[in-house]
Design an enzyme around this catalytic site. Structure first.
Site, PDB file in Angstrom:
ATOM      1  N   CYS A 112       0.815  -1.229   0.000  1.00 31.16           N
ATOM      2  CA  CYS A 112       0.000   0.000   0.000  1.00 31.16           C
ATOM      3  C   CYS A 112       0.843   1.272   0.000  1.00 31.16           C
ATOM      4  O   CYS A 112       0.332   2.353  -0.273  1.00 31.16           O
ATOM      5  CB  CYS A 112      -0.940   0.004   1.196  1.00 31.16           C
ATOM      6  SG  CYS A 112      -1.806  -1.551   1.389  1.00 31.16           S
ATOM      7  N   HIS A 252      -3.408   6.654   3.239  1.00 24.41           N
ATOM      8  CA  HIS A 252      -3.801   5.410   2.576  1.00 24.41           C
ATOM      9  C   HIS A 252      -5.139   4.975   3.160  1.00 24.41           C
ATOM     10  O   HIS A 252      -5.330   4.990   4.382  1.00 24.41           O
ATOM     11  CB  HIS A 252      -2.729   4.341   2.813  1.00 24.41           C
ATOM     12  CG  HIS A 252      -3.215   2.963   2.523  1.00 24.41           C
ATOM     13  ND1 HIS A 252      -3.834   2.639   1.344  1.00 24.41           N
ATOM     14  CD2 HIS A 252      -3.200   1.817   3.278  1.00 24.41           C
ATOM     15  CE1 HIS A 252      -4.174   1.361   1.374  1.00 24.41           C
ATOM     16  NE2 HIS A 252      -3.802   0.843   2.538  1.00 24.41           N
ATOM     17  N   ASN A 282     -10.186  -0.676   0.316  1.00 26.60           N
ATOM     18  CA  ASN A 282      -8.732  -0.540   0.386  1.00 26.60           C
ATOM     19  C   ASN A 282      -8.139  -1.014  -0.942  1.00 26.60           C
ATOM     20  O   ASN A 282      -8.182  -2.202  -1.248  1.00 26.60           O
ATOM     21  CB  ASN A 282      -8.240  -1.389   1.570  1.00 26.60           C
ATOM     22  CG  ASN A 282      -6.743  -1.370   1.760  1.00 26.60           C
ATOM     23  OD1 ASN A 282      -5.987  -1.077   0.850  1.00 26.60           O
ATOM     24  ND2 ASN A 282      -6.312  -1.702   2.969  1.00 26.60           N
TER      25      ASN A 282
HETATM   26  O1  UT7 Z   1      -3.731  -1.735   3.780  1.00 23.56           O
HETATM   27  C1  UT7 Z   1      -2.753  -1.718   4.772  1.00 23.56           C
HETATM   28  C2  UT7 Z   1      -2.680  -2.981   5.508  1.00 23.56           C
HETATM   29  N1  UT7 Z   1      -3.943  -3.410   6.055  1.00 23.56           N
HETATM   30  C3  UT7 Z   1      -4.460  -2.829   7.147  1.00 23.56           C
HETATM   31  O2  UT7 Z   1      -3.932  -1.860   7.665  1.00 23.56           O
HETATM   32  C4  UT7 Z   1      -5.681  -3.472   7.737  1.00 23.56           C
HETATM   33  C5  UT7 Z   1      -5.741  -3.209   9.204  1.00 23.56           C
HETATM   34  N2  UT7 Z   1      -6.737  -3.976   9.897  1.00 23.56           N
HETATM   35  C6  UT7 Z   1      -8.075  -3.816   9.770  1.00 23.56           C
HETATM   36  O3  UT7 Z   1      -8.549  -3.047   8.977  1.00 23.56           O
HETATM   37  C7  UT7 Z   1      -8.946  -4.576  10.736  1.00 23.56           C
HETATM   38  O4  UT7 Z   1      -8.125  -5.255  11.641  1.00 23.56           O
HETATM   39  C8  UT7 Z   1      -9.942  -5.576  10.073  1.00 23.56           C
HETATM   40  C9  UT7 Z   1     -11.054  -4.829   9.372  1.00 23.56           C
HETATM   41  C10 UT7 Z   1      -9.220  -6.453   9.072  1.00 23.56           C
HETATM   42  C11 UT7 Z   1     -10.572  -6.449  11.136  1.00 23.56           C
HETATM   43  O5  UT7 Z   1     -11.219  -5.631  12.114  1.00 23.56           O
HETATM   44  P1  UT7 Z   1     -10.940  -5.794  13.675  1.00 23.56           P
HETATM   45  O6  UT7 Z   1     -11.779  -4.822  14.364  1.00 23.56           O
HETATM   46  O7  UT7 Z   1      -9.452  -5.698  13.893  1.00 23.56           O
HETATM   47  O8  UT7 Z   1     -11.471  -7.240  13.965  1.00 23.56           O
HETATM   48  P2  UT7 Z   1     -10.712  -8.471  14.637  1.00 23.56           P
HETATM   49  O9  UT7 Z   1      -9.795  -9.112  13.647  1.00 23.56           O
HETATM   50  O10 UT7 Z   1     -10.136  -8.067  15.955  1.00 23.56           O
HETATM   51  O11 UT7 Z   1     -11.916  -9.459  14.914  1.00 23.56           O
HETATM   52  C12 UT7 Z   1     -12.932  -9.141  15.880  1.00 23.56           C
HETATM   53  C13 UT7 Z   1     -14.063 -10.143  15.736  1.00 23.56           C
HETATM   54  C14 UT7 Z   1     -13.592 -11.612  15.720  1.00 23.56           C
HETATM   55  O12 UT7 Z   1     -14.579 -12.386  16.355  1.00 23.56           O
HETATM   56  P3  UT7 Z   1     -14.393 -12.855  17.884  1.00 23.56           P
HETATM   57  O13 UT7 Z   1     -13.123 -13.656  17.913  1.00 23.56           O
HETATM   58  O14 UT7 Z   1     -14.297 -11.595  18.687  1.00 23.56           O
HETATM   59  O15 UT7 Z   1     -15.616 -13.650  18.139  1.00 23.56           O
HETATM   60  C15 UT7 Z   1     -13.581 -11.945  14.246  1.00 23.56           C
HETATM   61  O16 UT7 Z   1     -13.771 -13.317  14.015  1.00 23.56           O
HETATM   62  O17 UT7 Z   1     -14.733  -9.930  14.498  1.00 23.56           O
HETATM   63  C16 UT7 Z   1     -14.771 -11.161  13.761  1.00 23.56           C
HETATM   64  N3  UT7 Z   1     -14.715 -10.816  12.334  1.00 23.56           N
HETATM   65  C17 UT7 Z   1     -15.802 -10.607  11.598  1.00 23.56           C
HETATM   66  N4  UT7 Z   1     -17.100 -10.647  11.888  1.00 23.56           N
HETATM   67  C18 UT7 Z   1     -17.962 -10.359  10.894  1.00 23.56           C
HETATM   68  C19 UT7 Z   1     -13.604 -10.650  11.587  1.00 23.56           C
HETATM   69  N5  UT7 Z   1     -13.967 -10.336  10.319  1.00 23.56           N
HETATM   70  C20 UT7 Z   1     -15.310 -10.285  10.305  1.00 23.56           C
HETATM   71  C21 UT7 Z   1     -16.256 -10.017   9.319  1.00 23.56           C
HETATM   72  N6  UT7 Z   1     -17.564 -10.052   9.643  1.00 23.56           N
HETATM   73  N7  UT7 Z   1     -15.910  -9.702   8.048  1.00 23.56           N
END
Ligand code: UT7
Length: 325
Positions: A112, A252, A282
């Site tokens: 990115c 970004h 993204n």
């Molecule tokens: O482009 C540059 C590089 N990329 C980035 O900078 C991306 C940075 N990260 C993010 O944007 C976020 O971390 C994500 C959008 C990818 C994920 O969001 P998050 O708030 O960090 O979620 P998480 O991974 O901490 O997951 C929280 C919960 C989990 O469930 P439990 O374990 O709490 O029950 C996940 O399984 O949300 C769940 N989850 C979802 N639920 C519904 C993860 N993805 C999804 C989804 N829909 N798509």
């Protein structure tokens, strides 16, 4: 002479993947995606569309607006992590389509942050008089590298391209400061472990979808906020400006919550931080040049404005660039 961004262009596929479409593919919801990322839809290439096509269209718009001849372009840097093919570079394929036969062409793989990597590379070449005009492109078809069974990754990525022509400008204008950084120790926070010389195209790689992006989003989130905030402050400190002098911050477009956290650390009001993530998602290396071109087209940025761009991506890589238009 400084190096300045003298024109921009962008392009993206007509195809759209909405949050409702994703609800049919993985266990997710529009509500989750919207509140956790700010994304409502992303553009998605059709099966017969590929990265260089969007790069060519974005570049052609930038070239037309720059009022230069195609032979004036002396280098083409295409930032992409989703090339058309392994060889030749997508930069060379774009060069061929444009007929830019007076240029060197190559790809930069910095995820990115690739667009700011490209800008930083050509900036010194222009400033020192080695070349006059450069074409820097960020182009991605990420949706072909996304595992649509992995809900934690597949919801954020979209496709598109943005391009900029850089050339000599007066000394009080153009790129006033630029910096790129990386830290390979975080290599496994966002990576595609298969399909290369280490893990080839074996049946296991395909079965595990190891040719697709795998992301530890939560860990990456914190590093992204920290890195983009730090390098942005460095750009201001180095040039003696404050956030009050900046007309627009273009981060970004990784996740709206990352953008908000960076804005809060920099103490920049919301209206001075550009966001198009709701529409595009993204788009990795394409996100900053698409956003920049939208700002210029909508006259959110006009001549004389100070613009701060900052990026973060897999590698991990990051960067910041301060430009006076
Ligand atoms: O482009 C540059 C590089 N990329 C980035 O900078 C991306 C940075 N990260 C993010 O944007 C976020 O971390 C994500 C959008 C990818 C994920 O969001 P998050 O708030 O960090 O979620 P998480 O991974 O901490 O997951 C929280 C919960 C989990 O469930 P439990 O374990 O709490 O029950 C996940 O399984 O949300 C769940 N989850 C979802 N639920 C519904 C993860 N993805 C999804 C989804 N829909 N798509």
């Amino acid at each position: 002479m400084n190096a300045g961004i003298i024109s921009t262009g962008h392009d993206y596929p007509d195809g759209v993947l909405t949050n409702a479409d994703l609800e049919k593919l993985v266990e997710t919801s529009d509500e989750w995606i919207t509140t956790r990322t700010g994304i409502k839809q992303r553009h998605k290439a059709a099966d017969d569309e590929y990265t260089s096509q969007f790069g060519v269209r974005a570049a052609q718009k930038a070239i037309d607006r720059a009022n230069i001849s195609i032979d004036d372009i002396e280098i083409i840097v295409c930032a992409t992590t989703t090339p058309d093919q392994i060889l030749p570079s997508t930069g060379c394929l774009i060069q061929k389509e444009l007929g830019a036969n007076n240029a060197a062409a190559m790809d930069v793989v910095a995820a990115c942050s690739g667009f700011l990597y490209g800008i930083t590379m050509v900036e010194s070449m222009i400033r020192t008089g080695q070349i006059k005009h450069a074409l820097v492109i960020g182009a991605e078809v990420l949706t072909k590298y996304v595992d649509y069974s992995d809900r934690s990754t597949c919801v954020i990525f979209g496709d598109g391209a943005g391009a900029a022509i850089l050339g000599p400008v007066a000394e009080d204008k153009g790129i006033l400061a630029t910096k790129i950084m990386s830290d390979g120790r975080y290599d496994e926070q966002l990576f595609a472990p298969g399909g290369g010389s280490r893990n080839g195209w074996t049946p296991e790689v395909l079965e595990n979808r190891d040719n697709c992006f795998k992301m530890r989003g939560n860990e990456l989130f914190k590093v992204a906020v920290r890195s983009m905030s730090k390098v942005s402050k460095e750009m201001l400190e180095k040039t003696g400006y404050t956030v009050d002098d900046v007309k627009m911050v273009i981060p970004h477009q990784a996740n709206q919550r990352i953008t908000d956290a960076v804005a809060s650390r920099l103490k920049v009001p919301e209206e001075k931080v550009y966001s198009n993530i709701a529409e595009h998602g993204n788009t990795s290396a394409a996100s900053i040049p698409i956003a920049l071109d939208e700002c210029l087209r909508d006259e959110k940025i006009v001549e004389g404005d100070l613009v701060l761009m900052t990026a973060f991506g897999g590698g991990v890589t990051w960067g910041g660039t301060l430009v006076r238009f």
